[in-house]
Design an enzyme around this catalytic site. Structure first.
Site, PDB file in Angstrom:
ATOM      1  N   ARG A 183      12.637  16.684  16.514  1.00  0.00           N
ATOM      2  CA  ARG A 183      13.043  15.273  16.493  1.00  0.00           C
ATOM      3  C   ARG A 183      14.538  15.127  16.245  1.00  0.00           C
ATOM      4  O   ARG A 183      15.141  14.136  16.630  1.00  0.00           O
ATOM      5  CB  ARG A 183      12.252  14.553  15.400  1.00  0.00           C
ATOM      6  CG  ARG A 183      12.460  13.054  15.335  1.00  0.00           C
ATOM      7  CD  ARG A 183      11.585  12.462  14.244  1.00  0.00           C
ATOM      8  NE  ARG A 183      11.478  11.013  14.371  1.00  0.00           N
ATOM      9  CZ  ARG A 183      12.258  10.139  13.759  1.00  0.00           C
ATOM     10  NH1 ARG A 183      13.237  10.560  13.001  1.00  0.00           N
ATOM     11  NH2 ARG A 183      12.075   8.842  13.911  1.00  0.00           N
TER      12      ARG A 183
ATOM     13  N   CYS B  20      14.440   8.191   4.741  1.00  0.00           N
ATOM     14  CA  CYS B  20      15.431   8.720   5.676  1.00  0.00           C
ATOM     15  C   CYS B  20      16.801   8.832   5.017  1.00  0.00           C
ATOM     16  O   CYS B  20      17.270   7.886   4.367  1.00  0.00           O
ATOM     17  CB  CYS B  20      15.521   7.813   6.898  1.00  0.00           C
ATOM     18  SG  CYS B  20      16.634   8.435   8.169  1.00  0.00           S
TER      19      CYS B  20
END
Length: 502
Positions: A419, A320
């Site tokens: 998302r 991430c």
């Protein structure tokens, strides 16, 4: 002016647990890791409607959670959240495959009518590879059970031409059967007590439900913590987004999904509160977790809007880059500590216990124990599970080493903009995840067993036999970089085990 936190945020790697007193009977083998998954009225003594036997769930990611991994993790006592960045039909099919893969209860694909010939039977056995065949009135998997026939019941070349299955099968009246609803342990007790090789399970109308085989007993002995629903099917979760949930969820419920997770990089939003309210209104018994958040305000918002569990963490995953791209996030340890305090505050005020999941920032196995000690009820793992045979990504050889592909849901490869994207001009989306490799680590079962062993040993060292006791007794210290260095092998030349003395 902006609000400034007084303390810097910290990661799990900056903390250590300080041992507590260990009584003689506080051995690792006595530690239980059972943990609640969804909200319940703890103050009134209500039992949690969904718990896990180990505090580990797999991440809502294309490279991690498909039906194969969901089955493997449920065998160990955890839950997979099958990724939602795919068509509704494909996600529902994955859920369905998990639910139809009953633990030890086999839905037979070898069924035959009693009037069929032995030649037809032999052809069926050759096609399916199964020597045991259920005989049902209509030849269907769930037809009325009339008997069982196996390869040991006849010798084809010694039978008259055109001989019928009904002439050689063991008829129902001579079979030991189990009633629908029987547990796997009860079924195995019947098998061993009656010295039979298989146990047909029948419903109240005499229809075949499934078969339990003696040969599968050792397989299930190896998975004593497997997580099953009331129908002895594996528990499975599903990731959903805040856009098509009213179309997606009905199909996933029909497929058998047990629990849902609103999957977002940042969950403190009107989008999630709206989804929680609409889903709970449409499906009163549905269980939906939400997130991700990193502070008290985020937790309280989601809990008050009906989240069944709350997920913690922004930017801490190994793939991430949200913090790098957007400058938002918080150290995972600090976020977990604050949200855990908020969870306890909410419980004290309402009597409702809302479990929290620490998602991201787990590098070493002991970080899981730290997350639990800091208040998490369970952890969500991506990189950890991506390394195993059961994950859906490809295994490759890079520089002579086996690796598995691993990519983030915010990467260009996943294209899971549902998302992350909150609207705006098209074509201006940016990546919040990377495409990478992780070292291949073998089978999930072996690795999870080792991780659990480490957790239970550490809990024993802390004088705790349960996660709740650990959270009450744990002593945690912040450590310096030099202390971290001291904790690894240092000031020695570590032997290379591949080099042997002459």
């Amino acid at each position: 002016m902006a609000y400034f936190f007084d303390e810097p945020s910290h990661t799990f790697g900056e903390y250590l647990l300080v041992p507590g007193y260990t009584p003689a009977d506080y051995t690792p083998d006595r530690v239980t890791l059972k943990t609640p998954v969804v909200r319940f009225n703890k103050k009134d003594g209500e039992n949690c409607p969904l718990s896990m036997n180990i505090p580990m769930v797999s991440a809502v990611m294309q490279a991690v959670s498909d039906d194969k991994l969901a089955i493997a993790l449920a065998k160990e006592g955890g839950i997979s959240f099958i990724y939602g960045s795919q068509s509704i039909e494909d996600q529902a099919a994955m859920i369905s495959r998990v639910k139809s893969y009953k633990a030890g209860f086999v839905t037979s694909d070898s069924n035959i009518r009693p009037e069929a010939t032995l030649e037809e039977l032999v052809a069926l056995q050759a096609k399916t590879g199964h020597s045991t065949v259920a005989v049902t009135a209509d030849g269907e998997a769930h037809g009325k059970l009339l008997g069982i026939i196996t390869s040991r019941d006849f010798r084809l070349h010694h039978c008259p031409e055109g001989a019928k299955v009904s002439d050689y099968m063991t008829p129902l009246e001579d079979l030991i059967t189990g009633k629908d609803g029987i547990t796997l342990s009860e079924a195995n007790e019947l098998i061993w007590a009656n010295k039979v090789n298989q146990l047909p399970i029948v419903d109240g109308d005499g229809n075949l439900v499934s078969l339990v085989f003696r040969k599968d007993y050792s397989t299930h002995e190896a998975h004593p913590l497997e997580l099953l629903d009331s129908k002895q099917r594996y528990i499975v979760g599903a990731g959903i987004n805040t856009r098509d949930y009213m179309q997606r969820v009905p199909a996933l419920l029909e497929a058998g999904a047990d629990v849902f997770c609103l999957d977002s990089s940042e969950g403190y939003s009107e989008f999630q509160s709206r989804a929680l309210k609409e889903l709970h209104e449409a499906y009163p018994n549905i269980k939906v977790g939400a997130g991700n958040v990193v502070d008290r305000d985020g937790f309280m918002f989601l809990a008050e809007n009906g989240a069944d569990f709350v997920k913690i963490g922004i930017g801490g995953g190994s793939i991430c880059i949200t913090r790098e791209q957007k400058g938002i996030g918080r150290g995972q340890a600090t976020a977990t500590i604050e949200v855990a305090k908020a969870r306890d505050e909410y419980y004290a005020k309402t009597g409702i216990y809302v479990p929290i999941c620490s998602d991201g920032g787990i590098v070493q196995d002991y970080h899981i124990t730290l997350a639990l000690a800091m208040g998490a009820d369970f952890v969500m793992l991506g990189r950890y599970f991506a390394r195993f045979d059961e994950s859906p990504s490809n295994k490759l050889v890079i520089n002579g080493n086996y690796v598995k592909e691993y990519w983030g849901e915010g990467s260009n490869r996943a294209r899971n903009w549902q998302r992350y994207d909150l609207g705006g001009k098209k074509g201006l989306s940016f990546e919040e995840g990377v495409d990478s490799y992780v070292p291949y680590a073998g089978h999930l079962h072996d690795n999870v067993a080792l991780t659990i062993r480490k957790i239970t040993h550490t809990m024993s060292n802390c004088g705790a036999l349960s996660i709740e006791e650990l959270q009450q007794k744990a002593k945690i210290t912040l450590v310096s970089p030099v202390t971290i260095q001291e904790g690894s092998a240092h000031d020695v030349i570590v032997k290379n085990t591949s080099i042997h003395a002459e």
